[in-house]
Each structure stands twice: as structure tokens, then as C-alpha cells.
Design a protein around this motif. Structure first.
Motif, PDB file in Angstrom:
ATOM      1  N   SER A 152       0.811  -1.218   0.000  1.00 30.33           N
ATOM      2  CA  SER A 152       0.000   0.000   0.000  1.00 30.33           C
ATOM      3  C   SER A 152       0.842   1.264   0.000  1.00 30.33           C
ATOM      4  O   SER A 152       0.309   2.363  -0.167  1.00 30.33           O
ATOM      5  CB  SER A 152      -0.955   0.002   1.207  1.00 30.33           C
ATOM      6  N   GLY A 156      -1.949   2.405  -5.358  1.00 27.98           N
ATOM      7  CA  GLY A 156      -3.120   3.084  -4.817  1.00 27.98           C
ATOM      8  C   GLY A 156      -3.930   2.223  -3.869  1.00 27.98           C
ATOM      9  O   GLY A 156      -3.938   0.995  -3.954  1.00 27.98           O
ATOM     10  N   ARG A 157      -4.631   2.865  -2.957  1.00 27.82           N
ATOM     11  CA  ARG A 157      -5.388   2.158  -1.926  1.00 27.82           C
ATOM     12  C   ARG A 157      -6.418   1.195  -2.495  1.00 27.82           C
ATOM     13  O   ARG A 157      -6.532   0.049  -2.063  1.00 27.82           O
ATOM     14  CB  ARG A 157      -6.098   3.165  -1.016  1.00 27.82           C
ATOM     15  N   LYS A 158      -7.196   1.665  -3.434  1.00 21.94           N
ATOM     16  CA  LYS A 158      -8.285   0.837  -3.937  1.00 21.94           C
ATOM     17  C   LYS A 158      -7.769  -0.364  -4.722  1.00 21.94           C
ATOM     18  O   LYS A 158      -8.317  -1.465  -4.637  1.00 21.94           O
ATOM     19  CB  LYS A 158      -9.256   1.681  -4.761  1.00 21.94           C
ATOM     20  N   ARG A 159      -6.701  -0.168  -5.472  1.00 20.93           N
ATOM     21  CA  ARG A 159      -6.106  -1.291  -6.197  1.00 20.93           C
ATOM     22  C   ARG A 159      -5.508  -2.276  -5.207  1.00 20.93           C
ATOM     23  O   ARG A 159      -5.650  -3.504  -5.371  1.00 20.93           O
ATOM     24  CB  ARG A 159      -5.016  -0.780  -7.149  1.00 20.93           C
ATOM     25  N   MET A 161      -6.456  -2.797  -2.092  1.00 23.83           N
ATOM     26  CA  MET A 161      -7.532  -3.497  -1.391  1.00 23.83           C
ATOM     27  C   MET A 161      -8.170  -4.565  -2.271  1.00 23.83           C
ATOM     28  O   MET A 161      -8.511  -5.668  -1.807  1.00 23.83           O
ATOM     29  CB  MET A 161      -8.587  -2.501  -0.910  1.00 23.83           C
ATOM     30  N   GLU A 162      -8.297  -4.274  -3.555  1.00 22.41           N
ATOM     31  CA  GLU A 162      -8.850  -5.274  -4.471  1.00 22.41           C
ATOM     32  C   GLU A 162      -7.961  -6.523  -4.513  1.00 22.41           C
ATOM     33  O   GLU A 162      -8.453  -7.657  -4.452  1.00 22.41           O
ATOM     34  CB  GLU A 162      -8.996  -4.681  -5.875  1.00 22.41           C
ATOM     35  N   THR A 165      -8.197  -8.451  -1.073  1.00 20.27           N
ATOM     36  CA  THR A 165      -9.479  -9.087  -0.751  1.00 20.27           C
ATOM     37  C   THR A 165      -9.915 -10.130  -1.761  1.00 20.27           C
ATOM     38  O   THR A 165     -10.771 -10.973  -1.458  1.00 20.27           O
ATOM     39  CB  THR A 165     -10.588  -8.033  -0.609  1.00 20.27           C
ATOM     40  N   THR A 166      -9.359 -10.116  -2.965  1.00 22.04           N
ATOM     41  CA  THR A 166      -9.735 -11.103  -3.984  1.00 22.04           C
ATOM     42  C   THR A 166      -8.697 -12.191  -4.171  1.00 22.04           C
ATOM     43  O   THR A 166      -9.008 -13.278  -4.669  1.00 22.04           O
ATOM     44  CB  THR A 166      -9.969 -10.436  -5.360  1.00 22.04           C
TER      45      THR A 166
END
Length: 260
Positions: A152, A156-159, A161-162, A165-166
Motif C-alpha cells: 500500500s 493506490g489504496r483501492k487497487r 484493497m482489491e 481481498t480477492t
């Protein structure tokens, strides 16, 4: 230093090779100890750059799951041993970050979980165009909490997290686009491209590189210790869950997990 980590110094550049292909260059107790020792030695040397590479089918598959499962035999179910493992791994990742010399990862193949953390902890990285990257512990029930600290701080944060979590993987080009690596190159050009970058780095004033690298991280983010302590406890708590133990054992036995 054992034969699972090789070192060659030439032209002011240290080349470190993870050489435990049977365990997919896992960050075993032995590998972490060897890395810590050699990084300590390099830090006190007049070398000007470091290349970190690997042999075998994977760059690094993360922690040694068999060693981790064996830790569960302790009276506390392994909690103290897990915490100690993550502390030692954090220390190695922080050594790379704090090393006076820039460190370049040469990634020829798969880098997963703490192996992806290892790439993210290096100052720069070049990968073969067929290499893949993932923080895929969630697939066996173990969220990659400590690897996400370095991840992180690269993408980027959203990438991030994806991916966390996946459990999905990034291609080399996607990793370059996300900022995890500098660039992806044809496999046959990887070694030469990495060496050329290391030589450009090594050609600059060593004192300037050392001061500049330290300043770069000092201004970039808050201290890592707080984040790593938090995520260590998260991973220990995660490993204390029976379904995580089952997920890891199922992975080792090559069968679907029987989660409750």
C-alpha cells in the motif's frame, strides 16, 4: 550464509540470489536469517547498489507454510512464534528500506504474499513480462496484513484493497502500471536491463545516493514500526483462527478447504 542465498560482488554491485527453488524461495527461517546477515554486511561496505534476484520457478512464494504450521505445536498454538516470525520478516524488509545502497529487484517469475512484499520493499524493480504478483493469502484464509504495508506504500489504496481481498494476481505490465515495479521487459532482456540500471545507480556519487535514499523515505511516510506492529497482531490473530489452519493445511495437501 548458507547455499540458499548466494552473493556475488562485481563493479560496486552486490547481486543476491535466492536459491531455494524446492521451496519456491520461501522466506523460511533460514532465508530470513541469511538475508539479515548479508544485508548487515552490505550496509557497512562500500558497495553502491544491490540486485536481488532468484533461481527456480518462482521469485519468492512468501512465508514457508510448513514451518508456520509446525509452530502450532507450541502450548499457545503458535501465537508467540508467529509474532516472532513476522517481527523477523519486518526487520528484513526494513533493512532493505534502510540500506544505504539502492536495492533493485530482478523478478523473473511469480512473487506472492511476503514475496510480493519483498518486491515492494525494494527501492526499484524490473520484471520479466510473464512474471505475476499477488498478495493472495486470502485464498487460503490468511489476509496478507503485513505484506499490505509495503504494497500500500507502492500502489493506490483501492487497487491494493482489491488485490488483498480477492487474491487475484497482477501481470507484470499491470504491476508496472500500478507502480509496484518500474517496468516489464522481455524475459531474455531482464538480466541485462536490471544490470544496466544498477550500473547507472552505481555510477553516481555514493554519498549522495546514501543521503538521498535516506531522505526519500524519511519524508515520504510515517515510521513503519507502528504499521508493522499493528499488522503483525492482525496476522497472528488471523492465524489463531481454526479455519485459517484448515485453509493452509488444505493448500499443503492440494485439496479444497473444509471451512466451518
Amino acid at each position: 550464509m548458507s547455499d540458499i542465498l548466494m552473493r556475488e560482488d562485481a563493479g560496486g554491485i552486490a547481486t543476491l540470489t535466492l536459491n531455494d527453488p524446492k521451496r519456491l524461495n520461501a522466506l523460511s527461517d533460514e532465508m530470513l536469517a541469511d538475508l539479515s546477515a548479508v544485508l548487515t554486511n552490505i550496509a557497512a561496505s562500500d558497495l553502491r547498489a544491490v540486485i536481488l534476484r532468484a533461481e527456480g520457478r518462482a521469485f519468492c512464494a512468501g512465508h514457508d507454510l510448513r514451518q508456520m504450521q509446525a509452530m502450532r505445536q507450541a502450548e499457545d498454538g503458535g501465537r508467540a512464534a508467529f509474532a516472532d516470525l513476522f517481527d523477523r520478516c519486518t526487520a528484513v524488509m526494513t533493512q532493505i528500506r534502510d540500506l544505504p545502497q539502492p536495492v533493485i529487484a530482478e523478478v523473473h517469475a511469480l512473487a506472492t504474499a511476503a514475496g510480493c512484499q519483498l518486491v515492494a520493499s525494494c527501492d526499484m524493480a524490473i520484471a520479466a513480462d510473464h512474471a505475476k504478483f499477488g498478495v493472495n493469502g486470502v485464498n487460503i484464509g490468511l489476509f496478507c496484513s503485513t505484506p499490505m504495508v509495503a504494497l500500500s506504500r507502492n500502489i493506490g489504496r483501492k487497487r491494493a484493497m482489491e488485490l488483498l481481498t480477492t487474491g487475484e494476481f497482477l501481470s507484470a505490465q499491470a504491476a508496472a502500471d500500478a507502480g509496484l515495479i518500474n517496468r516489464a521487459v522481455p524475459a531474455e532482456a531482464l538480466q541485462a536491463e536490471t544490470r544496466a540500471l544498477a550500473e547507472r545507480v552505481a555510477s553516481k556519487l555514493a554519498a549522495a545516493q546514501r543521503i538521498g535514499k535516506g531522505a526519500f523515505y524519511a519524508q515520504l511516510e510515517r515510521p513503519l514500526a507502528e504499521a508493522y506492529a499493528l499488522t503483525r497482531d492482525a496476522m497472528v490473530a488471523n492465524l489463531d483462527d481454526a479455519d485459517t489452519a484448515e485453509g493452509i493445511q488444505a493448500f499443503l495437501e492440494k485439496r479444497p478447504p473444509r471451512w466451518t
